[in-house]
Design an enzyme around this catalytic site. Sequence first.
Site, PDB file in Angstrom:
ATOM      1  CG  HIS A  95       4.972 -26.271   9.353  1.00  0.00           C
ATOM      2  ND1 HIS A  95       5.252 -24.957   9.057  1.00  0.00           N
ATOM      3  CD2 HIS A  95       5.815 -27.011   8.585  1.00  0.00           C
ATOM      4  CE1 HIS A  95       6.225 -24.905   8.162  1.00  0.00           C
ATOM      5  NE2 HIS A  95       6.579 -26.131   7.842  1.00  0.00           N
ATOM      6  CG  ASP A  97       5.176 -22.540  12.199  1.00  0.00           C
ATOM      7  OD1 ASP A  97       4.853 -23.566  11.548  1.00  0.00           O
ATOM      8  OD2 ASP A  97       6.188 -22.505  12.922  1.00  0.00           O
ATOM      9  CG  ASP A 127       8.407 -24.576   4.745  1.00  0.00           C
ATOM     10  OD1 ASP A 127       7.776 -25.430   5.365  1.00  0.00           O
ATOM     11  OD2 ASP A 127       9.403 -23.995   5.221  1.00  0.00           O
ATOM     12  CD  GLU A 161       8.849 -27.406  10.606  1.00  0.00           C
ATOM     13  OE1 GLU A 161       9.780 -28.195  10.369  1.00  0.00           O
ATOM     14  OE2 GLU A 161       8.809 -26.267  10.101  1.00  0.00           O
ATOM     15  CD  GLU A 162       9.450 -23.112   8.972  1.00  0.00           C
ATOM     16  OE1 GLU A 162      10.616 -23.393   9.303  1.00  0.00           O
ATOM     17  OE2 GLU A 162       9.000 -23.332   7.830  1.00  0.00           O
ATOM     18  CG  HIS A 406      13.095 -21.786   5.008  1.00  0.00           C
ATOM     19  ND1 HIS A 406      13.797 -22.039   6.161  1.00  0.00           N
ATOM     20  CD2 HIS A 406      11.928 -22.451   5.142  1.00  0.00           C
ATOM     21  CE1 HIS A 406      13.075 -22.833   6.958  1.00  0.00           C
ATOM     22  NE2 HIS A 406      11.933 -23.094   6.349  1.00  0.00           N
TER      23      HIS A 406
END
Length: 433
Positions: A95, A97, A127, A161-162, A406
């Site tokens: 992804h 984003d 990520d 996605e996030e 994250h």
Amino acid sequence: MVKDTLGDLNTDSFVKLLSKLIGESEYVQNNPPDLIPEEDRIVRHVLDALLPYSTQTGGGPLIVNHVTYFPGRGNVIVEYPGTVPGKILSFVGMHMDVVTANPNDWDFDPFTLSTDGDKLRGRGTTDCLGHVALITELMRRLGETKPKLKSTVVAVFIANEENSAISGVGVDALVKDGLLNKLKEGPLYWIDTADKQPCIGTGGMIPWKLRVTGKLFHSGLAHKAINPLELAMDAVKEIQLRFYRDFPPHPKEQIYGFATPSTMKPTQWHYPGGGINQIPAECTISGDVRLTPFYNVIDVMKKLQEYVDDINNHIERLESRGPVSKYVLPDEDIRGSLTISFDEAMSGVACDLKSHGFHVLSKATEEVVGYVKPYSITGSLPLIRELQDEGFDVQTSGYGLMATYHAKNEYCLLSDMCQGYQVFVSIISQLED
């Protein structure tokens, strides 16, 4: 043969591309309504890398499709055609984003790629912009070297996605439009986990909000109030006790190696404000349920609603605190009350451990990393359960670091990304046999 042709990751090219992507990460932070990502900033670099080897420019065999449902927020589907109809494998879920990053909290600039030995540092390195760059390099190499493959290899780079607050932008829309249908014919590898091992199980997620109503009064006359803060604490405890009774650790969690069983807990607390000498009228506790995939999300939501209804009906039975801490004022005919509501829930997934896709990923991992140790977590990945329910052989893997996922000071290791590339090459090679 395929391995010789595709070789190892071109690290210079990879780092150069990743540097461009991390340079855009500030503009692809996903936290609406404040931060709406512009994924096309990432798309532009992916297209710059791949279009020279595409049918669009006549420079190569790649079929590149930029699919947009919302201005500036595109997805990219890239296909390297094989020779056998219906023989296919796909890499999906990379992804474009990222989660938010506050530069004041970091030891280095989150929005610029920096290196420290083997470390590649910046928001999105693990990520998931690291994977965007990695799969772009794989598709570029296929386009450059043009190996004769039986299998068609497809890469799907996705938007949004996030965060699930806005839908119809990313993979959900691609599935709805049937653009991924043909991927059902072969294994689908969702490349958005970490630590180089197959992630074989993920958690479902139910965001909940418990609104608690009491009665406002002077804190010196507590017997005339219903304290919603105390009621919330006592109610949440009772709800949790019932949840853990009804959804205990499941025997299959051992087989899949889940780090934790299902959990239900508060994570946020809000109240409308007021003086310290005032017992307020209401408050709200929010939190989530993380559910192993052996339980059903709908069943849990029904149960939570039942718990709340039962507590409301018998609120006088709820354990309280001290002689004047009461949740009913019979003289005034006032009762404290709870209402529970849910935001959009998602289901967890247990990958099929008997599938061809899983065996191929395991063998590739063992070959490249030296061992295979699948794991499961109650972190959640959107949409892969829906894909599995629709008949896709979904497997998940990733080559960033779970420890920095994250997190502030996010980084990945170049050596891990090189191994990720080799795993992908091994998967393609095995599926040729």
